[in-house]
Design a protein around this motif. Structure first.
Motif: not given
Length: 349
Positions: A152-155, A196-206, A328-334
């Motif tokens: 989640x900290x990677x570019x 430290x922050x979540x990945x963007x939903x678009x990347x997480x979905x992959x 929404x990127x600000x939501x937490x994962x279920x």
């Protein structure tokens, strides 16, 4: 079988890891079927994420590669073979092979695109007409595991490259009109701390799966974990010897599941219900449906079954869908509660 001490650093045995069943199952299923698409492991610091991933790589059986090949090319599978090996086969050249441990590649946070993808020596190509390729981490990871800690900290650009290669199984490097393409079929494992922050939903979905791990709260289990680690640190070879039978048992179960996987079937009615669950949960795209079907088959093969059952689907569906619900990127994962509720209603539990 006795463990003979050698110069390589001993790795904590996978079967000695206490708890964290979700993470262990997700990793095993991705090894059985790498096309599931990897796993994102999110959890607290100090919960054994890195230890578990390295332990799995150490557990896996050796693979046969073309000798001294920079891409760990397979001797007969064209999808896992570099162009130079294909050319040699077409010319009838006798190719030697060797056995190596499954590659386990760590991607450092500060890695550049050249370090990840590899580079082409333009000067040599222009002056000598020779296409010289310096392989990157994707080449080394072919047929193995690529581990990105703190993903989640990677570019985002690098994460995109990793996910594209993991999905397609190929990496293409282009510079000044010169192009090199090589196989890059690996299990992508990312880990991180949600603080430290979540990945963007678009990347997480992959990512095919999402495993959530928490710090163990039960005192007796915590003591067991500490004792296990202390025992390994004081005498690693005795600890390896102690778990050797369990390690071999799991290794054979994985090999058997890999062989069985192509023959495992899933009824049309169950496939419809999986898609119904995805529809009710408003999962974008069809990746959730595809991954759940693959994971259910891999789990059935792991259980030595010929056909997927409802129970197999229930075991894997939360891992496959929970990270696809966040819009929404600000939501937490279920945590998985929402997925379980819908699964129970669709499968009439």
């Amino acid at each position: 079988m006795n463990i003979i001490p050698n110069k390589t650093r001993p790795v904590f045995p996978f079967t000695a890891i206490v708890g964290q069943q979700e993470m262990k199952l997700a990793l095993i299923l991705n090894v059985i079927d790498p096309k599931i698409g990897g796993v994102m492991i999110m959890g607290d610091r100090g919960t054994g994420k890195s230890t578990t991933i390295r332990a799995l790589a150490d557990l896996l059986p050796q693979i046969e590669i073309v000798e001294d090949d920079m891409f760990n090319s397979h001797i007969s599978d064209y999808e896992l073979m570099g162009d130079s090996v294909k050319k040699q086969l077409e010319e009838g050249v006798n190719i030697s092979t060797q056995l190596i441990n499954v590659p386990m590649v760590d991607l450092p946070l500060g890695a550049t695109e050249d370090r990840v993808c590899g580079t082409i020596d333009i000067e040599k190509a222009l002056t000598e007409g020779v296409k010289t390729f310096e392989p990157g981490l994707l080449a080394k990871a072919n047929r193995g595991i690529l581990y990105v800690d703190e993903v989640n900290l990677l570019d985002d650009h690098l994460v995109d490259i990793l996910l594209d290669s993991a999905a397609s199984g190929w990496n293409t490097v282009e510079r000044e009109g010169i192009s090199v393409r090589h196989p890059a079929r690996f299990v992508l494992v990312g880990s991180g701390n949600p603080e430290e922050g979540e990945l963007r939903p678009q990347l997480l979905d992959r990512f095919g799966m999402h495993a959530e791990i928490r710090t163990v709260k039960e005192p007796s289990l915590r003591v067991q974990i500490v004792e296990q680690r202390s025992k390994f640190d004081s005498d690693p070879y005795f600890c390896l010897q102690e778990f050797q039978d369990k390690q071999n048992e799991l290794k054979h179960a994985i090999i058997k599941a890999q062989d069985k996987l192509p023959s495992v079937t899933i009824d049309y009615d169950l496939r419809v219900k999986i898609s119904e669950v995805c529809g009710i949960l408003d999962v974008d795209g069809l990746r959730g449906d595809i991954v759940t079907n693959r994971a259910a088959k891999a789990f059935a093969a792991y259980q030595d079954k010929d056909q997927v059952s409802i129970d197999d689907i229930r075991e894997v569906i939360t891992l496959c869908l929970r990270h696809r619900l966040r819009k929404d990127p600000l939501e937490t994962i279920d945590s998985g509660v929402k997925v379980k509720q819908v699964v129970d209603s669709v499968f009439d539990f």
